[in-house]
Design an enzyme around this catalytic site. Structure first.
Site, PDB file in Angstrom:
ATOM      1  N   HIS A 273      59.259  25.152  27.917  1.00 25.59           N
ATOM      2  CA  HIS A 273      58.776  25.171  29.311  1.00 25.59           C
ATOM      3  C   HIS A 273      59.583  24.214  30.184  1.00 25.59           C
ATOM      4  O   HIS A 273      59.861  24.511  31.344  1.00 25.59           O
ATOM      5  CB  HIS A 273      57.298  24.778  29.389  1.00 25.59           C
TER       6      HIS A 273
ATOM      7  N   HIS B 114      57.633  25.160  21.695  1.00 21.19           N
ATOM      8  CA  HIS B 114      57.092  26.021  22.757  1.00 21.19           C
ATOM      9  C   HIS B 114      56.980  25.235  24.069  1.00 21.19           C
ATOM     10  O   HIS B 114      57.414  25.693  25.127  1.00 21.19           O
ATOM     11  CB  HIS B 114      55.725  26.569  22.325  1.00 21.19           C
ATOM     12  N   GLU B 115      56.388  24.037  24.008  1.00 18.02           N
ATOM     13  CA  GLU B 115      56.207  23.234  25.232  1.00 18.02           C
ATOM     14  C   GLU B 115      57.549  22.722  25.753  1.00 18.02           C
ATOM     15  O   GLU B 115      57.779  22.682  26.959  1.00 18.02           O
ATOM     16  CB  GLU B 115      55.241  22.068  24.985  1.00 18.02           C
TER      17      GLU B 115
ATOM     18  N   CYS C 137      50.446  31.928  25.536  1.00 20.04           N
ATOM     19  CA  CYS C 137      50.762  30.919  26.537  1.00 20.04           C
ATOM     20  C   CYS C 137      49.715  30.977  27.644  1.00 20.04           C
ATOM     21  O   CYS C 137      49.328  32.065  28.074  1.00 20.04           O
ATOM     22  CB  CYS C 137      52.150  31.201  27.101  1.00 20.04           C
TER      23      CYS C 137
END
Length: 196
Positions: A151, A147-148, A105
Site C-alpha cells: 500500500h 500486503h500493507e 483488503c
C-alpha cells in the site's frame, strides 16, 4: 476516531507514499485513529493511504489470525502478540518459495483472491518512537507486512492476479469504486459525487 476507508479507484491508493519524520503533524492522533478504523472494520492491517493520507505508515495487529486451526501452537502464540506500527518501512529482502493465500483488503470489500508471496521478509522501519528496527517475519506475519507495505508503494493485491482473473472481477471493482456495495464500516468512494 473512526476514519472513512478509501475505496478502490481512488488515486491515493496508486501513489507511492512519502517518508515522514517525527515532526509530522498530529502523527500520534493519526496512528490512534488508524487503530480505531482498522478494528471497527475487523481488519488485521491498515496503511495510511487507505485513509487518504499518502505517507509511509501502516499498522498491523495479526491477533485474529491466531484463531486459525491450521497453524502451529507457536505460530498462533506469535500472531496473538503481533501488534506493531511501521513508519518509513523498506523491504530489504524477500526469500523462499512463493505460496498462495486468499487475501482481501478493506479498500476492496468482498473481493478475495489467492495471492502468491514469498514466505519470509526482512524489513527495516521506524517504530512509533522513531527508533530504527530491522526484523525478519515469516508465514502469515510476513504476508500481512508485505500486503500493507505494498500500500505504501501504491500497489494493490488485485495487481498481483492474472489478467483473466482481473477481467472476471472488473465489474465488482467498478461497483466498489462507485459505491454500489454494502459495507458495515465507513468508506469514501472515488466515483460518488459529493452532495450539494
Amino acid at each position: 476516531m473512526i476514519l472513512p476507508i478509501v475505496a478502490y479507484g481512488d488515486p491515493v491508493l496508486k501513489k507511492k507514499a512519502k517518508p515522514i519524520d517525527k515532526d509530522y503533524p498530529k502523527l500520534e492522533e493519526l496512528i490512534s485513529n488508524m487503530w480505531d478504523t482498522m478494528y471497527n472494520a475487523y481488519g488485521v492491517g491498515l496503511a495510511a493511504p487507505q485513509v487518504g493520507v499518502p505517507i509511509r505508515l501502516f499498522v498491523i495487529d495479526a491477533a485474529p489470525f491466531a484463531e486459525d486451526d491450521d497453524l502451529s501452537a507457536s505460530e498462533k502464540e506469535y500472531l496473538k502478540g503481533f501488534k506493531k506500527v511501521f513508519i518509513n518501512a523498506q523491504i530489504i529482502e524477500e526469500t523462499g518459495d512463493e505460496w498462495a493465500f486468499s487475501e482481501g483488503c478493506l479498500s476492496i470489500p468482498d473481493v478475495r483472491e489467492d495471492i502468491f508471496r514469498k514466505p519470509e521478509v526482512t524489513i527495516e522501519y521506524q517504530d512509533q518512537n522513531f527508533e530504527t528496527q530491522k526484523e525478519t517475519f515469516t508465514g502469515l506475519a510476513a504476508r500481512v507486512v508485505q500486503h500493507e507495505y505494498d500500500h505504501t508503494e501504491g500497489i494493490l493485491f488485485t495487481e498481483k492476479i492474472s489478467s483473466l482473473k482481473k477481467r472476471l472481477i472488473n465489474g465488482r471493482l467498478k461497483k466498489i469504486s462507485s459505491g454500489k456495495i454494502k459495507v458495515d464500516y465507513k468508506m469514501r468512494f472515488p466515483s460518488v459525487k459529493k452532495g450539494r
